[in-house]
Every structure is written in structure tokens, then in C-alpha cells.
Design an enzyme around this catalytic site. Structure first.
Site, short mmCIF file in Angstrom:
data_model
loop_
_atom_site.label_atom_id
_atom_site.label_comp_id
_atom_site.label_asym_id
_atom_site.label_seq_id
_atom_site.Cartn_x
_atom_site.Cartn_y
_atom_site.Cartn_z
N HIS A 36 -7.86 3.97 0.09
CA HIS A 36 -7.67 3.02 1.19
C HIS A 36 -8.77 3.24 2.23
O HIS A 36 -9.18 4.36 2.48
CB HIS A 36 -6.30 3.22 1.86
CG HIS A 36 -5.90 2.09 2.74
ND1 HIS A 36 -6.39 1.94 4.01
CD2 HIS A 36 -5.11 1.02 2.51
CE1 HIS A 36 -5.88 0.84 4.54
NE2 HIS A 36 -5.10 0.27 3.66
N ASP A 78 -1.04 -1.48 -2.63
CA ASP A 78 -1.27 -2.60 -3.57
C ASP A 78 -0.93 -2.20 -5.00
O ASP A 78 -0.48 -3.02 -5.80
CB ASP A 78 -2.74 -3.05 -3.49
CG ASP A 78 -3.12 -3.49 -2.10
OD1 ASP A 78 -4.13 -3.02 -1.57
OD2 ASP A 78 -2.34 -4.28 -1.51
C1 MLT Z 1 -3.36 -4.07 5.05
O1 MLT Z 1 -2.18 -3.69 5.00
O2 MLT Z 1 -3.76 -5.01 5.74
C2 MLT Z 1 -4.31 -3.39 4.12
O3 MLT Z 1 -3.91 -2.07 3.88
C3 MLT Z 1 -5.76 -3.45 4.56
C4 MLT Z 1 -6.11 -2.80 5.87
O4 MLT Z 1 -5.26 -2.34 6.63
O5 MLT Z 1 -7.34 -2.77 6.13
#
Ligand code: MLT
Length: 432
Positions: free
Chosen positions: A311, A368
Site C-alpha cells: 500500500h 483490495d
Molecule cells: C483508499 O482506501 O482510498 C486506498 O487505500 C487508496 C489510498 O488511500 O491512497
């Protein structure tokens, strides 16, 4: 957040510029460069804004190093365990946990606004059956501005109309989402039932068919509610920043949300959960040899990339992934789901969590990875996975838009460093 008298010094071109340091309520620190260009002629450059704060926000706090995520100060673990999606939506948007009667009023108003104008069916009918549901969702959300034109330039101090505008999109997004799916399947559209709760109504509109009675599985509805909670906000992610930027021009709530839907559609953002299943399908189609794909993922020249791992913000683990993993295990057991893709996913998860290559690179399964698995186990079609993300993220988008407008933030207008041609004279075409 304390506006204290700390300063950073920028030494440039023989001069020293004092820039205020500000600290957030969780001791995050920032250098305020609001006056930098006026005082020094310098701007800063930060492609992707990875080191640049766009705003001061009180909605969501996350700590990428410690794997912390809180909505309005409440830990995501407690909200996922004890709250409901609509209660979390209220919390994010209005900033506090509602009293019982407030939550009942909010829930009932949403329940009674789930219908969409019948003229929307004509818009649905205009889409080709293979239209991606995210494109349909974005177009139909924008069209809400046509059905509710007062929302376009609404006065956000008109609290009654603001609340109605918010209720309408939270209530109608599931209907629009399921209609985009039914339209793509050539199935008759289902109407919402006011007798059902938010997630049960969604499942009913998705899967009911005139030829058979569809009973909502409470395990599925509860798992779905938890998934929506986990996706409800994530501070200044790409789509939330898009909603704030579009909204900063005082574009209406519905067109700002539609812009957020379009940003979320990208495979690097909300589209990642759909990419996870497509990756699992690729592994399955080639014989299911997870070990060979794990080795491919280590080879930069292989062209194969592990989707759903690591992430950009969380450096050690995504707190949402830990919660979803447990929910996925519970749902798979409860529904006794047997699916080769899910077996491949579990083998891939095990490899990533135990292979030093992935451990060293913090490539752990993220939200995800597990959301793709659980949506598939719940029977959600793959091309609807990112739509599910949008359904969950909606209250966060609304909260971010409202905070930006209520704080009177200026129109967003970033600068650039020009690297193009210097001045040159026009040359008529016959002389080129
Ligand atoms: C989100 O929940 O929007 C995703 O993990 C992406 C992010 O936070 O950049």
C-alpha cells in the site's frame, strides 16, 4: 492542532525564509508554504503530492507506519465490530455518533428515498449492455443534478436542503448501482423495498429475479455492511482529493461525487480489487501454479505484477485488510464457498506473508486483495467490485466535500514548473 510559533528556515539564493511549522492533533507536522511564492518566488514540486498536505481535515486519521485508521477519532476496528454503515456515514458526514432518534431519522429518510426518477430508465436504456457499471454509475450520478437542479448551486447553510441532498445520493446510489448491473445483464430492473435495510435492499435489487424468490442471506448482508464501513473514508486518497478539487470550484455535490467515481475507477485506485480477481483468473487459467507466479512477481522483466499487495500509505499492514481477512474467512466458512480462485488466493496470501522477498518489500495482502475475494464469495460480479468500493466510499466523499465547503477553502489551483519551449515566432504552414 496548535498554531504555535515554530518556524522552519529555507535557505535559497543567499536568503533565509522563515516558514511556519504547524502540528496536527496527532502530532503530524507540516511546513506552511502558503506565502512561499510571494516571499521567495519559489514554489515546491511534489509529483503525486506524496509529501504535500492539501488541507487540514478532522475527518479521518491514518498512520501508515503504525497501521492506524480512525474515523472522527473512533478506531476502525471498533466501528467495524460494533457500528453499521449508515451510522458510520452519519459519523463521517456530521462529525459525531448519532443519538438513537437521530440515527433512526437518518436511516428512515434514506430508506424512503431509494427510488430514482423513472426518466432515469431512459438513460439506462441508452447504454450498451457491455458498458462498465462504473461508467454508468458516474453518468447517472451526474444526471442527478438534472433531476435535482437546486442541488447544483445550493447554499450549504440551508441545512434542511443540504441534508436532503445528502440523503438522496446515499439512498439512490445502491439503486443506480444495481440498475447498471441489471442493465448490463439484460435483466429486468428491481425496485427497492422500504422494508429492507440498506445492504439487504442492495442484495435484493442485485439478485432478485421475477422467475424465483430471492431470500437475502443475513450473513452476506452483514459482511457487506462491514465491507462498506471499511471503505467509507481514507483521508486524502486520489478520489477524495478529486472530490475536494472539483467541489472547490463550487460545483455541486453530485457532480463532485461523479468525479470521485471516475477517479476511483482507475486500476491504480479502486479498480485494484477487480484486478486482483483478474490476476487470480490468469493464474488459474495457466494451471494454478502459484509458486511459478510468485517467482514471476519477483522478476521485473516478467511483466507480471501482484495486484492487491502492499500500500502506498501503509508501510507495514493495512488495518482494514486484517479485519476483512477475518470477515472473508467467516463468510467462506458460513457459505461453504468452494472456488478454485479462492484457493489460489489463500496460497498466494501464504506465499506473500512468508516469502522474505515480499516481507522485505512490505508486499502484504491489502484491503483490495481481500475485498476482491469476499465480493466474489458474496456472489458480486467482478465488474461490480469497484462499484462496491464507490458505495462504501460515498459517505467519505460527502464528508470531505462538506468539510472543504464549510471551511470556505479556496478553489484548488496548483502551480507548475514549465519545462517547454522558450518563446518562438509563428511559422506559416507554407514555410515549415
Ligand atoms: C483508499 O482506501 O482510498 C486506498 O487505500 C487508496 C489510498 O488511500 O491512497
Amino acid at each position: 492542532m496548535s498554531e504555535n510559533k515554530e518556524f522552519a528556515e529555507l535557505h535559497a539564493e543567499g536568503k533565509v525564509y522563515k516558514l511556519p511549522i504547524i502540528r496536527g492533533s496527532e502530532d503530524e507536522k507540516a511546513i506552511d508554504i502558503g506565502k512561499l511564492r510571494d516571499e521567495s518566488g519559489f514554489i515546491t514540486l511534489d509529483s503525486g503530492y506524496k509529501n504535500t498536505g492539501a488541507t487540514k481535515s478532522a475527518i479521518t486519521f491514518l498512520d501508515g507506519e503504525e497501521g492506524i485508521l480512525r474515523y472522527r477519532g473512533y478506531p476502525i476496528e471498533q466501528l467495524a465490530e460494533h457500528s453499521t454503515f449508515l451510522e458510520v456515514a452519519f459519523l463521517l458526514i456530521y462529525g459525531y455518533l448519532p443519538k438513537k432518534e437521530e440515527l433512526s431519522k437518518f436511516t428512515d429518510e434514506i430508506r424512503t428515498h431509494t427510488m430514482v426518477n423513472e426518466d432515469m430508465r431512459k438513460i439506462f436504456d441508452g447504454f450498451p449492455v457491455n458498458a462498465h457499471p462504473m461508467g454508468v454509475l458516474s453518468a447517472l450520478v451526474t444526471s442527478l443534478s438534472a433531476f435535482y437542479p437546486k442541488a447544483v448551486g445550493m447554499d450549504i447553510k440551508d441545512r434542511e436542503y443540504l441534508d436532503l441532498t445528502i440523503i438522496r445520493i446515499i439512498a439512490k446510489l445502491p439503486t443506480i448501482a444495481t440498475w447498471s448491473y441489471k442493465n448490463s445483464q439484460g435483466h429486468p430492473l428491481n425496485y427497492p423495498k422500504n422494508s429492507l435495510d440498506y445492504c439487504s435492499n442492495f442484495l435484493h435489487m442485485m439478485f432478485s429475479l421475477p422467475v424465483e424468490n430471492y431470500e437475502v442471506n443475513p450473513v452476506v448482508a452483514k459482511a457487506l455492511d462491514k465491507l462498506l464501513i471499511l471503505h467509507a473514508d481514507h483521508e486524502q486518497n486520489c478520489s477524495a482529493s478529486t472530490v475536494r478539487l472539483v467541489g472547490s470550484s463550487h460545483a455541486g455535490l453530485y457532480s463532485s461525487i461523479a468525479a470521485g467515481i471516475d477517479a476511483l475507477w482507475g486500476p491504480l485506485h479502486g479498480g485494484a480489487n477487480q484486478e486482483v480477481i483478474e490476476m487470480l483468473q490468469e493464474i488459474h487459467a495457466e494451471g494454478g501454479n502459484v509458486k511459478s507466479f510468485v517467482e514471476k512477481a519477483k522478476d521485473k522483466n516478467s511483466g507480471f505484477r501482484l495486484m492487491g499487495f502492499g500500500h502506498r500509505v501503509y508501510k507495514n499492514f493495512d488495518p482494514r485488510a486484517k479485519i476483512i481477512k477475518k470477515a472473508a474467512d467467516d463468510v467462506l466458512k458460513s457459505l461453504n464457498v468452494k472456488d478454485p480462485l479462492l484457493d489460489i488466493a489463500m496460497e498466494l496470501e501464504h506465499a506473500a506473508l512468508n516469502d522474505q522477498y515480499f516481507v522485505d518489500r512490505k508486499l502484504y495482502p491489502n484491503v483490495d486483495f481481500y475485498s476482491g475475494i469476499i465480493y466474489k464469495a458474496l456472489g458480486i460480479p467482478i465488474n461490480m467490485f469497484t462499484v462496491m468500493f464507490a458505495l462504501g466510499r460515498l459517505p467519505g466523499w460527502i464528508a470531505q466535500w462538506l468539510e472543504m465547503r464549510q471551511n470556505g477553502e479556496p478553489i484548488g489551483r496548483p502551480r507548475q514548473v514549465y519545462v517547454g519551449e522558450k518563446v518562438r515566432d509563428y511559422v506559416p504552414v507554407e514555410k515549415r
